[in-house]
Scaffold this motif. Sequence first.
Motif, PDB file in Angstrom:
ATOM      1  N   GLU A   9       0.825  -1.224   0.000  1.00 12.54           N
ATOM      2  CA  GLU A   9       0.000   0.000   0.000  1.00 12.54           C
ATOM      3  C   GLU A   9       0.851   1.264   0.000  1.00 12.54           C
ATOM      4  OE1 GLU A   9      -2.447  -3.285   1.925  1.00 12.54           O
ATOM      5  OE2 GLU A   9      -0.355  -2.600   1.989  1.00 12.54           O
ATOM      6  N   HIS A  10       2.003   1.242   0.703  1.00 12.68           N
ATOM      7  CA  HIS A  10       2.848   2.431   0.780  1.00 12.68           C
ATOM      8  C   HIS A  10       3.369   2.844  -0.589  1.00 12.68           C
ATOM      9  CE1 HIS A  10       5.256  -1.152   1.085  1.00 12.68           C
ATOM     10  NE2 HIS A  10       6.388  -0.486   0.888  1.00 12.68           N
ATOM     11  N   ALA A  23      -1.125   9.256  -4.323  1.00 14.58           N
ATOM     12  CA  ALA A  23      -1.258  10.354  -3.364  1.00 14.58           C
ATOM     13  C   ALA A  23      -0.640  11.647  -3.888  1.00 14.58           C
ATOM     14  CB  ALA A  23      -0.615   9.979  -2.039  1.00 14.58           C
ATOM     15  N   ASP A  24      -1.330  12.746  -3.612  1.00 14.67           N
ATOM     16  CA  ASP A  24      -0.780  14.072  -3.891  1.00 14.67           C
ATOM     17  C   ASP A  24      -0.032  14.616  -2.682  1.00 14.67           C
ATOM     18  OD1 ASP A  24      -1.896  14.865  -6.630  1.00 14.67           O
ATOM     19  OD2 ASP A  24      -3.681  14.142  -5.586  1.00 14.67           O
ATOM     20  N   LEU A  25      -0.366  14.105  -1.480  1.00 10.73           N
ATOM     21  CA  LEU A  25       0.249  14.634  -0.264  1.00 10.73           C
ATOM     22  C   LEU A  25       0.057  13.632   0.865  1.00 10.73           C
ATOM     23  CD1 LEU A  25       0.252  18.212   1.054  1.00 10.73           C
ATOM     24  CD2 LEU A  25      -0.789  16.491   2.529  1.00 10.73           C
ATOM     25  N   THR A  38       8.677   7.111   4.788  1.00 12.71           N
ATOM     26  CA  THR A  38       9.929   6.776   4.107  1.00 12.71           C
ATOM     27  C   THR A  38       9.733   6.744   2.597  1.00 12.71           C
ATOM     28  OG1 THR A  38      10.706   5.465   5.989  1.00 12.71           O
ATOM     29  CG2 THR A  38      11.703   4.999   3.852  1.00 12.71           C
ATOM     30  N   THR A  39       8.637   6.141   2.172  1.00 14.50           N
ATOM     31  CA  THR A  39       8.361   6.028   0.743  1.00 14.50           C
ATOM     32  C   THR A  39       8.080   7.389   0.122  1.00 14.50           C
ATOM     33  OG1 THR A  39       7.382   3.869   1.232  1.00 14.50           O
ATOM     34  CG2 THR A  39       6.971   4.779  -0.950  1.00 14.50           C
ATOM     35  N   ALA A  40       7.288   8.211   0.815  1.00 11.73           N
ATOM     36  CA  ALA A  40       6.951   9.541   0.295  1.00 11.73           C
ATOM     37  C   ALA A  40       8.196  10.408   0.156  1.00 11.73           C
ATOM     38  CB  ALA A  40       5.934  10.218   1.206  1.00 11.73           C
ATOM     39  N   LEU A  41       9.043  10.407   1.195  1.00  9.91           N
ATOM     40  CA  LEU A  41      10.251  11.232   1.144  1.00  9.91           C
ATOM     41  C   LEU A  41      11.209  10.752   0.063  1.00  9.91           C
ATOM     42  CD1 LEU A  41      10.834  11.771   4.962  1.00  9.91           C
ATOM     43  CD2 LEU A  41      10.257  13.522   3.269  1.00  9.91           C
ATOM     44  N   GLY A  42      11.189   9.466  -0.213  1.00 12.10           N
ATOM     45  CA  GLY A  42      12.057   8.939  -1.253  1.00 12.10           C
ATOM     46  C   GLY A  42      11.549   9.153  -2.658  1.00 12.10           C
ATOM     47  N   GLY A  48       9.420  11.977  -3.496  1.00  9.98           N
ATOM     48  CA  GLY A  48       9.086  13.374  -3.758  1.00  9.98           C
ATOM     49  C   GLY A  48       7.647  13.762  -3.505  1.00  9.98           C
ATOM     50  N   VAL A  49       6.877  12.913  -2.817  1.00 10.21           N
ATOM     51  CA  VAL A  49       5.508  13.281  -2.444  1.00 10.21           C
ATOM     52  C   VAL A  49       5.576  14.287  -1.295  1.00 10.21           C
ATOM     53  CG1 VAL A  49       3.334  12.441  -1.468  1.00 10.21           C
ATOM     54  CG2 VAL A  49       4.541  11.079  -3.183  1.00 10.21           C
ATOM     55  N   PRO A  50       4.878  15.422  -1.373  1.00 13.58           N
ATOM     56  CA  PRO A  50       4.905  16.390  -0.269  1.00 13.58           C
ATOM     57  C   PRO A  50       4.442  15.760   1.038  1.00 13.58           C
ATOM     58  CG  PRO A  50       3.848  17.327  -2.213  1.00 13.58           C
ATOM     59  CD  PRO A  50       4.031  15.868  -2.493  1.00 13.58           C
ATOM     60  N   VAL A  51       5.124  16.132   2.124  1.00 20.74           N
ATOM     61  CA  VAL A  51       4.807  15.599   3.448  1.00 20.74           C
ATOM     62  C   VAL A  51       4.577  16.762   4.407  1.00 20.74           C
ATOM     63  CG1 VAL A  51       5.604  14.180   5.385  1.00 20.74           C
ATOM     64  CG2 VAL A  51       6.200  13.529   3.030  1.00 20.74           C
ATOM     65  N   VAL A  52       3.484  16.677   5.159  1.00 15.21           N
ATOM     66  CA  VAL A  52       3.183  17.651   6.213  1.00 15.21           C
ATOM     67  C   VAL A  52       3.126  16.894   7.534  1.00 15.21           C
ATOM     68  CG1 VAL A  52       1.526  19.338   7.104  1.00 15.21           C
ATOM     69  CG2 VAL A  52       1.863  19.105   4.629  1.00 15.21           C
ATOM     70  N   VAL A  53       3.823  17.410   8.542  1.00 11.85           N
ATOM     71  CA  VAL A  53       3.848  16.805   9.875  1.00 11.85           C
ATOM     72  C   VAL A  53       3.210  17.778  10.861  1.00 11.85           C
ATOM     73  CG1 VAL A  53       5.379  16.174  11.789  1.00 11.85           C
ATOM     74  CG2 VAL A  53       5.811  15.280   9.498  1.00 11.85           C
ATOM     75  N   VAL A  54       2.266  17.274  11.658  1.00 19.16           N
ATOM     76  CA  VAL A  54       1.545  18.103  12.628  1.00 19.16           C
ATOM     77  C   VAL A  54       1.783  17.513  14.018  1.00 19.16           C
ATOM     78  CG1 VAL A  54      -0.645  19.225  13.151  1.00 19.16           C
ATOM     79  CG2 VAL A  54      -0.201  18.423  10.815  1.00 19.16           C
ATOM     80  N   PRO A  55       2.783  18.018  14.749  1.00 16.11           N
ATOM     81  CA  PRO A  55       3.123  17.423  16.041  1.00 16.11           C
ATOM     82  C   PRO A  55       2.028  17.607  17.092  1.00 16.11           C
ATOM     83  CG  PRO A  55       4.901  18.825  15.212  1.00 16.11           C
ATOM     84  CD  PRO A  55       3.684  19.105  14.386  1.00 16.11           C
ATOM     85  N   ALA A  56       1.954  16.643  18.014  1.00 11.87           N
ATOM     86  CA  ALA A  56       1.069  16.746  19.176  1.00 11.87           C
ATOM     87  C   ALA A  56       1.632  15.850  20.271  1.00 11.87           C
ATOM     88  CB  ALA A  56      -0.357  16.324  18.818  1.00 11.87           C
ATOM     89  N   MET A  57       1.874  16.451  21.444  1.00 14.14           N
ATOM     90  CA  MET A  57       2.475  15.698  22.555  1.00 14.14           C
ATOM     91  C   MET A  57       2.460  16.596  23.787  1.00 14.14           C
ATOM     92  SD  MET A  57       6.364  16.000  21.078  1.00 14.14           S
ATOM     93  CE  MET A  57       5.761  15.804  19.392  1.00 14.14           C
ATOM     94  N   HIS A  58       2.956  16.111  24.907  1.00 11.13           N
ATOM     95  CA  HIS A  58       3.140  16.965  26.078  1.00 11.13           C
ATOM     96  C   HIS A  58       4.226  17.998  25.789  1.00 11.13           C
ATOM     97  CE1 HIS A  58       0.581  15.041  29.123  1.00 11.13           C
ATOM     98  NE2 HIS A  58       0.780  13.941  28.409  1.00 11.13           N
TER      99      HIS A  58
END
Length: 400
Positions: free
Chosen positions: A79-80, A90-92, A120-124, A126-136
Amino acid sequence: MTSTISCTVSDSLSGKLIVLAVTGSIAAVRTVDLARDLIRRGAAVHSVMSGAATEILHPHALEYASGNPVVTRITGRVEHVEFCGVGGRADLLLIAPATANTIGKIAWGIDDTPVTTYATTALGSGVPVVVVPAMHEAMYRHPAVMSNLEALRSMGVVVLDPRIEEEKAKIAESRTVVLEVERLLGPNDLAGRRVLVTGGATAERVDPIRILTNRASGKTGAEIALEARRRGAEVTLVHRGRLGLPLKEVYVESAEDMLRAVLAELEGGGYDAIVAAAAVSDYTRDPSADKIKSGGELVLRLRPTSKIIAAVRASHPEIKMVGFKAETFLSDEELIFRARESMEKNRLDIVVGNDVGRGGMGTEDNRVLILSRSGRVAEVAGKKREIAEAVVDALAGELS
């Protein structure tokens, strides 16, 4: 059925496929609404979850929200690669929420969950990646986590900063996430441009309690600012509001405050355009230091305010300017004539003619005529977001 809500807000993500990757933060419960918000703008959403995420949110919830099966483990379908490989669907890839654990793994190329495999697959590929952190908050402040986020940024990953509240680094609001996705997948025709927008009503003090103002809601200015941001611009909104929008907001109260704030921003340099959508007070007064006693007739002596667009044009003759011309109960021919007069007098590049006698002040909908220097007149009627899109279309044309 996602078909019942698709494109109900806009079609800004129509034809786009977004993979929503969910990790094991309590903020995972927010992703149902996030998926629906993306679909309301036309996106197709497919979800992938880490094992830890499934202990907080059942995959059935995201299957319902997205209308598509949820990947919880990598199978023989790979699937990845199907979604995030070279030439994938995937576009993003949107990783929301992203835990400290997942952030560290992606930064160091560790691949042991479905989400990190997708990353890992997206970064390899060229698919755009957005990271939205959430934690203490304590976890977020850890030097290694900070370093890992910087490593992701250096790889081209877009990181949306969390909201620091109650000793938590809380997931960014959905509207911030959605706007960033729209920006990344949009036309980007204002990339590298700086746009200043004025919006809403100003208020003139009568005494410490009373003000003189008008019925403008500020919705048009806010929508124009958001649309310019979607199109890649760096945007500042000067207005009498504190909306917490995902762009720079400058709060002002009076017409004089707005004039000073606008000129101060422009003096900083680098702005390509100003959209003067504010309904600025035409008159003001020297306010009373004490409350004016009630009862009986009251006469106020008013004086005219300075014209912001005239001051801007005088000090910045090179900047592109969009002005608004509000009139009441005119034919289209008369409204166009008045708008043209304003264009010539103030050397405006675009004028938006608005007959507020028919509505538009404080409403969700409006009808306007957009005039350009070339002589073109465009009629736009609908939601104020649609009007904002047309105004920004015209501005992008001028800037190009």
